[in-house]
Design a protein around this motif. Sequence first.
Motif, short mmCIF file in Angstrom:
data_model
loop_
_atom_site.label_atom_id
_atom_site.label_comp_id
_atom_site.label_asym_id
_atom_site.label_seq_id
_atom_site.Cartn_x
_atom_site.Cartn_y
_atom_site.Cartn_z
N GLN A 1 15.46 25.05 -15.58
CA GLN A 1 15.24 25.96 -16.70
C GLN A 1 13.79 26.43 -16.58
N VAL A 2 13.56 27.73 -16.52
CA VAL A 2 12.22 28.26 -16.31
C VAL A 2 11.86 29.21 -17.45
N ASP A 3 10.78 28.88 -18.18
CA ASP A 3 10.28 29.77 -19.23
C ASP A 3 9.55 30.93 -18.56
N VAL A 4 9.95 32.16 -18.90
CA VAL A 4 9.31 33.33 -18.30
C VAL A 4 8.47 34.12 -19.30
N ALA A 5 8.60 33.80 -20.58
CA ALA A 5 7.81 34.51 -21.59
C ALA A 5 7.77 33.69 -22.86
N GLY A 6 6.79 33.99 -23.68
CA GLY A 6 6.66 33.32 -24.96
C GLY A 6 7.53 33.98 -26.01
N CYS A 7 7.04 34.02 -27.23
CA CYS A 7 7.82 34.53 -28.36
C CYS A 7 7.85 36.05 -28.42
N GLU A 8 6.84 36.68 -27.88
CA GLU A 8 6.80 38.14 -27.92
C GLU A 8 7.40 38.68 -26.63
N VAL A 9 8.56 39.32 -26.76
CA VAL A 9 9.26 39.84 -25.60
C VAL A 9 9.69 41.28 -25.86
N THR A 10 9.92 41.98 -24.79
CA THR A 10 10.40 43.36 -24.89
C THR A 10 11.88 43.40 -24.55
N GLN A 11 12.52 44.49 -24.91
CA GLN A 11 13.93 44.67 -24.56
C GLN A 11 14.09 44.70 -23.05
N LYS A 12 13.13 45.29 -22.36
CA LYS A 12 13.18 45.36 -20.90
C LYS A 12 13.19 43.94 -20.30
N LEU A 13 12.33 43.07 -20.82
CA LEU A 13 12.29 41.69 -20.33
C LEU A 13 13.61 40.98 -20.63
N MET A 14 14.13 41.13 -21.85
CA MET A 14 15.40 40.48 -22.20
C MET A 14 16.53 40.96 -21.30
N ASP A 15 16.56 42.26 -21.01
CA ASP A 15 17.59 42.80 -20.13
C ASP A 15 17.46 42.27 -18.71
N SER A 16 16.24 42.18 -18.22
CA SER A 16 16.04 41.68 -16.85
C SER A 16 16.38 40.19 -16.75
N VAL A 17 16.05 39.42 -17.78
CA VAL A 17 16.41 38.00 -17.80
C VAL A 17 17.93 37.85 -17.84
N ALA A 18 18.61 38.65 -18.67
CA ALA A 18 20.07 38.58 -18.75
C ALA A 18 20.70 38.93 -17.40
N ALA A 19 20.19 39.96 -16.73
CA ALA A 19 20.74 40.36 -15.43
C ALA A 19 20.53 39.26 -14.39
N GLU A 20 19.34 38.68 -14.37
CA GLU A 20 19.05 37.61 -13.41
C GLU A 20 19.89 36.37 -13.70
N ASN A 21 20.02 36.01 -14.97
CA ASN A 21 20.84 34.86 -15.33
C ASN A 21 22.31 35.08 -15.00
N ASN A 22 22.81 36.31 -15.17
CA ASN A 22 24.20 36.59 -14.81
C ASN A 22 24.43 36.37 -13.32
N ARG A 23 23.47 36.75 -12.49
CA ARG A 23 23.57 36.49 -11.04
C ARG A 23 23.56 34.98 -10.78
N THR A 24 22.67 34.27 -11.47
CA THR A 24 22.59 32.82 -11.31
C THR A 24 23.89 32.16 -11.73
N TYR A 25 24.46 32.59 -12.88
CA TYR A 25 25.71 32.01 -13.37
C TYR A 25 26.84 32.25 -12.38
N ALA A 26 26.89 33.44 -11.78
CA ALA A 26 27.92 33.73 -10.77
C ALA A 26 27.76 32.81 -9.57
N ASN A 27 26.52 32.60 -9.15
CA ASN A 27 26.25 31.70 -8.02
C ASN A 27 26.67 30.26 -8.36
N LEU A 28 26.34 29.82 -9.58
CA LEU A 28 26.70 28.47 -10.00
C LEU A 28 28.22 28.30 -10.11
#
Length: 186
Positions: free
Chosen positions: A64-91
């Motif tokens: 589990q890797v923290d990539v940002a604190g409490c203040e996040v942008t929609q762009k960051l949330m979207d990129s994290v979701a996209a990366e996690n979806n790739r990770t979930y598919a791999n898992l």
Amino acid sequence: MTRYFLFGMIALALICCKGKDGSSSEKENTIPDHLYDKILTYGLPNTERQILSDGISEKWKILQVDVAGCEVTQKLMDSVAAENNRTYANLESKYGRDWKERYERDLQDFAMKRVDVMDVLITNKIFRDKLKQCNIEIDGVDKDIIQSKTPGIYEAAVYSFDEDFNRKNCCKVRVDINKRTVTLIQ
């Protein structure tokens, strides 16, 4: 009274969301990146979940890797979701469709095993003697516990903090919860 509680919770959230360097976590990753799948997180850290996921990371090869604190942008949330979806598919391809359920069960099981590890430790003379040498009270033991590849075997790194809040390592032990034995590693 409620006002002080609310103020305390807000202060805690601000402190927890940002480390000294501006990041959400000060934990250094010394594990080679290519060996582990990473699930990215942001926001207020769930420290208990982080402790549990660190404890079973060796078994699952997931961090589990923290990539940002409490203040996040929609762009960051979207990129994290996209990366996690790739990770979930791999898992899913590695561990099967039910990997999430089994991973969650392992997290819950590890939470219970941590209690068993501490139960073995507090009754062990070698461990108690080592705590005395390090000037650590038995009821104030800070420890990092990880699950080994062998069922029932855990490693615990015991530490304390000095007056400047610097971590002071005390010892590392191997705990067999089935045989209820403790072996000093260092």
